[in-house]
Enzyme design. Sequence first.
Site, PDB file in Angstrom:
ATOM      1  N   HIS A 173      29.733  93.282  99.430  1.00  0.00           N
ATOM      2  CA  HIS A 173      31.071  93.694  98.984  1.00  0.00           C
ATOM      3  C   HIS A 173      31.503  94.925  99.794  1.00  0.00           C
ATOM      4  CE1 HIS A 173      34.301  95.239  96.484  1.00  0.00           C
ATOM      5  NE2 HIS A 173      34.391  94.025  95.966  1.00  0.00           N
ATOM      6  N   LYS A 221      32.533  95.013  88.360  1.00  0.00           N
ATOM      7  CA  LYS A 221      32.154  96.303  88.983  1.00  0.00           C
ATOM      8  C   LYS A 221      31.499  97.200  87.942  1.00  0.00           C
ATOM      9  CE  LYS A 221      35.945  95.683  92.196  1.00  0.00           C
ATOM     10  NZ  LYS A 221      36.809  96.261  93.194  1.00  0.00           N
ATOM     11  N   SER A 238      43.385  92.091  95.049  1.00  0.00           N
ATOM     12  CA  SER A 238      44.565  92.216  94.179  1.00  0.00           C
ATOM     13  C   SER A 238      45.153  90.869  93.751  1.00  0.00           C
ATOM     14  CB  SER A 238      45.636  93.099  94.833  1.00  0.00           C
ATOM     15  OG  SER A 238      45.122  94.413  95.032  1.00  0.00           O
ATOM     16  N   GLU A 271      37.818  89.162 101.860  1.00  0.00           N
ATOM     17  CA  GLU A 271      38.423  90.258 101.108  1.00  0.00           C
ATOM     18  C   GLU A 271      38.916  91.336 102.078  1.00  0.00           C
ATOM     19  OE1 GLU A 271      37.016  90.225  96.795  1.00  0.00           O
ATOM     20  OE2 GLU A 271      35.677  91.530  97.889  1.00  0.00           O
ATOM     21  N   GLU A 291      32.839  97.576  98.964  1.00  0.00           N
ATOM     22  CA  GLU A 291      32.451  98.867  98.349  1.00  0.00           C
ATOM     23  C   GLU A 291      30.994  99.196  98.666  1.00  0.00           C
ATOM     24  OE1 GLU A 291      33.843  97.915  94.404  1.00  0.00           O
ATOM     25  OE2 GLU A 291      35.891  97.971  95.175  1.00  0.00           O
ATOM     26  N   GLY A 345      41.857  96.352  95.173  1.00  0.00           N
ATOM     27  CA  GLY A 345      42.185  97.391  94.201  1.00  0.00           C
ATOM     28  C   GLY A 345      43.421  98.196  94.549  1.00  0.00           C
ATOM     29  N   ASN A 389      34.441  89.971  89.183  1.00  0.00           N
ATOM     30  CA  ASN A 389      33.587  91.098  89.562  1.00  0.00           C
ATOM     31  C   ASN A 389      33.980  92.280  88.677  1.00  0.00           C
ATOM     32  OD1 ASN A 389      32.143  93.124  90.749  1.00  0.00           O
ATOM     33  ND2 ASN A 389      33.289  93.130  92.674  1.00  0.00           N
TER      34      ASN A 389
HETATM   35  C1  PEP Z   1      36.987  92.924  94.501  1.00  0.00           C
HETATM   36  O1  PEP Z   1      36.556  94.027  94.252  1.00  0.00           O
HETATM   37  O2  PEP Z   1      36.228  92.039  94.914  1.00  0.00           O
HETATM   38  C2  PEP Z   1      38.408  92.688  94.290  1.00  0.00           C
HETATM   39  C3  PEP Z   1      38.945  91.639  94.832  1.00  0.00           C
HETATM   40  O3  PEP Z   1      39.070  93.629  93.549  1.00  0.00           O
HETATM   41  P1  PEP Z   1      40.618  93.570  93.090  1.00  0.00           P
HETATM   42  O4  PEP Z   1      40.868  92.187  92.558  1.00  0.00           O
HETATM   43  O5  PEP Z   1      40.737  94.619  92.035  1.00  0.00           O
HETATM   44  O6  PEP Z   1      41.424  93.857  94.294  1.00  0.00           O
END
Ligand code: PEP
Length: 251
Positions: free
Chosen positions: A97, A13, A214, A169, A99, A175, A11
């Site tokens: 997601h 983003k 992460s 998630e 976000e 993040g 992703n």
């Molecule tokens: C995500 O945004 O789906 C995600 C898992 O981000 P990160 O790997 O940066 O935590």
Amino acid sequence: MSQRRPLVAANWKMNGTLASLRPLLASVCKGIANGVKAEVAICPPYVYLGEVGRLLEQTGIALGAQNLARQDAGAYTGEIAAAMLKDYHCRYVIVGHSERRTLYGETDTVVAEKFVRAVGNELKPILCIGEYLEEREAGDTENVLARQLDTVIEKAGIAAFADAVIAYEPVWAIGTGRTATPEQAEEVHAFIRLRLARHDDKIADQLRILYGGSVKAANAKELFNMADIDGGLIGGASLQADEFLAICRAA
Ligand code: PEP
């Protein structure tokens, strides 16, 4: 138990420009050609779908989008419909997601409507669900996930999950550099599978449940070794070719 082929989805983003994304993609494509067994997907920003799609031709890497509109077509300035993503040969689309839920107010119902649009247009939704830290600390993780999942099942029907992927998630891990332990993640993945199995055993058994939050080269293997973790949704680490390739190899 069915053999689920792991999926690792990047992703990106709202990061990068063509100048930085082209060399990133070239390195990823080259690395994937050297014996990665997992399925790999790249979800670039909308405006780069055409370019990335062309560069992915013949690579075996799938194209995905990060979002879609909940409507089919019409006066919705700035929105992108599922049929448009299909035109660009997307196989996957990320739906719900955290976000989108947190920053753009997407409710469980909106997420469910988007899921329905994706499936109706032969796109495979990667449905993201996950709890906030306060919810985990209050012992509410399972209630939150059940609510998020049940809203989609009610609207889309369990059969729609035959072509879907779920990404667990935990919001507190996205993040932040803070990853769920493999045991914490596995406990939730097993719960999600069980929840789906209430409706359909076979679909639950075959459905891929990704972990996101992460994930990096250093922790991917131990997460992916868990019985119900079928790959990852990767944010930050997908912007570095070496890290991302190491994660793909770990799956
Ligand atoms: C995500 O945004 O789906 C995600 C898992 O981000 P990160 O790997 O940066 O935590």
